[in-house]
Write an enzyme that holds these catalytic residues in place. Structure first.
Site, mmCIF file in Angstrom:
data_model
loop_
_atom_site.group_PDB
_atom_site.id
_atom_site.type_symbol
_atom_site.label_atom_id
_atom_site.label_comp_id
_atom_site.label_asym_id
_atom_site.label_seq_id
_atom_site.Cartn_x
_atom_site.Cartn_y
_atom_site.Cartn_z
ATOM 1 N N LYS A 36 0.838 -1.132 0.185
ATOM 2 C CA LYS A 36 -0.070 -0.020 -0.013
ATOM 3 C C LYS A 36 0.953 1.221 0.105
ATOM 4 C CE LYS A 36 -0.508 -0.335 4.984
ATOM 5 N NZ LYS A 36 -1.208 -0.811 6.206
ATOM 6 N N ARG A 138 -10.687 0.167 14.675
ATOM 7 C CA ARG A 138 -11.160 0.934 13.521
ATOM 8 C C ARG A 138 -11.996 0.186 12.413
ATOM 9 N NH1 ARG A 138 -4.676 1.532 10.987
ATOM 10 N NH2 ARG A 138 -5.481 -0.623 10.241
ATOM 11 N N TYR A 266 15.091 30.377 6.128
ATOM 12 C CA TYR A 266 13.791 31.090 6.667
ATOM 13 C C TYR A 266 13.674 31.266 8.099
ATOM 14 C CZ TYR A 266 11.601 30.448 1.886
ATOM 15 O OH TYR A 266 11.294 30.453 0.757
ATOM 16 N N MET A 314 10.881 24.393 1.215
ATOM 17 C CA MET A 314 10.411 23.498 -0.070
ATOM 18 C C MET A 314 11.494 22.676 -0.666
ATOM 19 S SD MET A 314 7.279 24.087 -2.353
ATOM 20 C CE MET A 314 6.127 24.964 -0.978
HETATM 21 C C1 LIG Z 1 -0.539 -1.808 6.743
HETATM 22 C C2 LIG Z 1 -1.041 -3.364 7.181
HETATM 23 C C3 LIG Z 1 -0.375 -4.092 7.534
HETATM 24 C C4 LIG Z 1 1.148 -4.120 7.380
HETATM 25 O O1 LIG Z 1 1.790 -3.876 8.469
HETATM 26 P P1 LIG Z 1 3.433 -3.683 8.888
HETATM 27 O O2 LIG Z 1 3.519 -3.218 10.406
HETATM 28 O O3 LIG Z 1 3.954 -2.705 7.725
HETATM 29 O O4 LIG Z 1 3.979 -5.102 8.589
HETATM 30 C C5 LIG Z 1 -0.771 -5.617 7.817
HETATM 31 N N1 LIG Z 1 -2.423 -5.385 7.940
HETATM 32 C C6 LIG Z 1 -2.968 -4.593 7.865
HETATM 33 C C7 LIG Z 1 -4.459 -4.753 8.229
HETATM 34 C C8 LIG Z 1 -2.423 -3.008 7.562
HETATM 35 O O5 LIG Z 1 -3.157 -2.187 7.410
#
Ligand SMILES: *Cc1c(COP(=O)(O)O)cnc(C)c1O
Length: 379
Positions: A36, A138, A266, A314
């Site tokens: 992801k 969540r 800055y 930036m």
């Molecule tokens: C991002 C995620 C993972 C991976 O977690 P890591 O700590 O990067 O290994 C696994 N399961 C879910 C549901 C996630 O959102």
């Protein structure tokens, strides 16, 4: 020719990290590589291919767009199942099902929505993973009885396939006792689920749980951060046998002398205490180098550590290279990675600004050129 902001990503390292993780697992446990957020900043498609070469057999992403990107790149549904972990709006659901990718459900309305999509002719069967919430709070439901009823419903629905059941640990990197208790809750649910649906794939472990809590590995582990060679506890990846895949480089774009009392950046935050030279590197928060690192990072040039001084702007950062510099315009500068005997890790940068290594690499923006390679050779 030096690039102003270059992320060099070693795909061979990603492959070795996956082979290392694979080596920790029994044959009965699949490795799902989580790619992801553009593969935690490493480039989703090349990272996914390297992970598959290293023994991953599943991929996971957060959004439908990310799933579509992998399928469009030719990672075929016949070869590699792909799980979208996140909540999906109606349009996103269509995109995920078209990819195709597996989806997660945890409530009666979410299952009804999938039943409607199947009836409306979505690509079938729609592959479903049910999610139990054991403390993340969540997604998922805390109600195991409800989830068992939903499992029966998914299994019986024409056009739906009950593929997996999952949970996600909130504290696997810092509280193993709590994680063990949460695993027990998931295992109790899993045993009841398996009694009715023996083929359902149970998966729970992220990288931290995979490495530190072997009983959590079950039928599949979902590893993200470890795939990229970063430490899930943000301490020391090398001590865990992991190899960071990403280096962040820039170069000395300008070099100028500073008289005592003259200022840099800055807010004129840095005031030269004595005569010195300032190297300006053309990389900044517009590349994803966090502004919180102002006056709070070291940069490697010529194999030596030099302090970043003044504000990160930036497009530039400024580095104090001392009164008698050996540094020259055009020299390579390393913000993450090794040079000579020195190394700056994503973990070090994260600790300095009270965040985690995940955020350091994921923050890198599209303006950073990604160069994929295999141990310095062609990718
Ligand atoms: C991002 C995620 C993972 C991976 O977690 P890591 O700590 O990067 O290994 C696994 N399961 C879910 C549901 C996630 O959102």
């Amino acid at each position: 020719m030096a690039l102003r902001a270059l992320a060099r990503v070693n795909l061979a390292a990603i492959e070795r990290n996956c082979r290392f993780l694979r080596g920790q697992l029994s044959d009965a446990t699949a490795l799902c590589a989580v790619v992801k957020a553009n593969g935690y900043g490493h480039g989703a498609v090349p990272a996914a291919r390297a992970a598959l070469a290293g023994g991953a057999t599943w991929l996971a992403v957060a959004s439908a767009g990310e799933a579509a990107e992998l399928r469009a790149a030719g990672i075929d549904a016949h070869d590699v199942p792909l799980l979208t972990l996140g909540a999906l709006g109606d349009e996103e659901l269509e995109l995920a099902l078209d990819a195709p990718a597996d989806v997660v459900a945890w409530s009666a309305p979410s299952v009804e929505r999938l039943e409607r999509a199947a009836a409306a002719g979505a690509r079938r069967p729609i592959r479903v993973h049910l999610k139990l919430d054991v403390g993340m709070g969540r997604l998922g439901t805390r109600d195991a009885d409800e989830l068992l009823r939903l499992a029966d419903r998914v299994a019986a629905a024409p056009g739906l396939a009950l593929v997996g059941a999952m949970t996600h640990f909130p504290s696997a990197d810092e509280d193993l006792a709590l994680t063990r208790a949460q695993l027990d809750a998931f295992l109790a649910f899993g045993a009841r689920l398996r009694a009715a649906h023996p083929d359902v794939l149970l998966h729970a472990a992220n990288s931290a749980a995979t490495l530190d809590l072997p009983p959590s590995r079950l039928d599949m582990v979902r590893c993200g951060i470890a795939v990229y060679g970063l430490d899930p506890a943000n301490v020391d990846a090398a001590a865990r046998g992991l190899e960071p895949a990403l280096e962040l480089r820039s170069y000395v774009g300008a070099l100028k002398p500073l008289a005592p009392g003259q200022t840099v950046g800055y807010g004129a935050r840095f005031v030269a205490p004595g005569a010195t030279w300032i190297a300006t590197l053309p990389i900044g928060y517009g590349d994803g180098l966090r502004r919180a690192l102002s006056d709070n990072a070291d940069v490697l040039i010529g194999g030596r550590r030099y302090p970043l001084v003044g504000r990160v702007s930036m497009d530039n950062v400024t580095v104090d290279v001392g009164p008698d510099p050996v540094v020259r315009p055009g020299d390579e500068a390393v913000l993450i990675g090794a040079q000579g005997d020195e190394r700056v890790t994503a973990e070090e940068l994260a600790r300095r600004i009270d965040t985690i290594n995940y955020e350091i690499t994921t923050a890198l923006l599209p303006r950073v050129t990604r160069a994929h390679h295999r141990d310095g050779g062609p990718a």
